[in-house]
Design an enzyme around this catalytic site. Sequence first.
Site, PDB file in Angstrom:
ATOM      1  N   ASP A   1      -5.821 -39.364  63.801  1.00  0.00           N
ATOM      2  CA  ASP A   1      -7.142 -40.287  63.849  1.00  0.00           C
ATOM      3  C   ASP A   1      -7.912 -40.816  64.835  1.00  0.00           C
ATOM      4  OD1 ASP A   1      -7.157 -43.175  60.723  1.00  0.00           O
ATOM      5  OD2 ASP A   1      -7.362 -43.437  62.814  1.00  0.00           O
TER       6      ASP A   1
ATOM      7  N   HIS B   1     -12.319 -49.289  55.964  1.00  0.00           N
ATOM      8  CA  HIS B   1     -12.790 -50.082  56.905  1.00  0.00           C
ATOM      9  C   HIS B   1     -13.936 -49.171  57.752  1.00  0.00           C
ATOM     10  CE1 HIS B   1      -9.779 -47.393  57.021  1.00  0.00           C
ATOM     11  NE2 HIS B   1      -9.507 -46.582  58.016  1.00  0.00           N
TER      12      HIS B   1
ATOM     13  N   HIS C   1      -0.940 -39.939  55.370  1.00  0.00           N
ATOM     14  CA  HIS C   1      -1.569 -40.385  56.148  1.00  0.00           C
ATOM     15  C   HIS C   1      -1.297 -40.150  57.578  1.00  0.00           C
ATOM     16  CE1 HIS C   1      -5.787 -40.839  58.393  1.00  0.00           C
ATOM     17  NE2 HIS C   1      -5.370 -41.682  59.364  1.00  0.00           N
TER      18      HIS C   1
END
Length: 304
Positions: A109, A154, A277
Amino acid sequence: MKRLANSLFSGFEERRVTLPQTDFAVLVGGSGPPVLLLHGYPETRSAWHRIAPHLLSSHTVVVPDLPGYGWSRVLQTSTGSGSKRWMGNQLHAMMRELGHHHYAVVGHDRGGRVGYRLALDFPEAVTAYVSVTVVPTPEMWEGSSKAFGMGAWHWFALAQPEPLAETLLSGNPRMILDSSLNKMAQGIARLHPLAIEDYRIAFDDPSVRHAICEDYRAGATVDEADDLVDRAKRRKITVPVLVFWEAGRRYGGGREPLDIWADWANDVSGKGLEGGHMLPETAPGEILEILLPFLRRVWHAPSA
């Protein structure tokens, strides 16, 4: 704040590495070729608790909180603070302070974005790069769509100017956090309770939430600009790159992750995995099955 990460990392030592601009909270363990593990949003270093212990027998494993995240504090802001280049500079200095002048980087990420910036900016130091659920930032923005905006709200909300983004997060931080974790992990129950609590305690801190917003603001501005300069110059990552992605995931124009990374690196391999994820926590066995042989293959002892 109570630190729960230590309970999840048997065999690791808690260290603090204080630099002029960043005071790092970092766990260090093992021996052998160094590997730097970088977490993402909205996590802390606890994200690696199902991966890091399995690397101890063959590697020196360094697991920090990103600057401003968890218990790593930004001491002094400067131009570009929050950008992946700035974070990379801080982490490279941290690794040198720990005595590691050559190291592999595994990033998930947001940590994956810092990781490829490290590989581009410090090719003499980074021996290999592993991307977990990440493609370069311009590819994300250029491939954005209604579906992307609804699923990754986000990216847009946290990039809004201060204090709007911080105010939005302050309304009900734990609800926002738990909702994000539940979506990204395909069920929050798949995560370790101590890891969840570590994320919650960190996210409760307004300074951490501010650092997160600064990270996303950089992603919408300077990070993209830095990447576009490199892309225009056709700069590529010269060390081996291993890519993990969410099985079935496509990016802008329906592109495969390996095809995208082939535009950014010379030596790319990888695999899509089930688990959503948060693959370091939901598919650790599958990652380790490929990661360990990759790290053994790519390591070479660089000249000093």
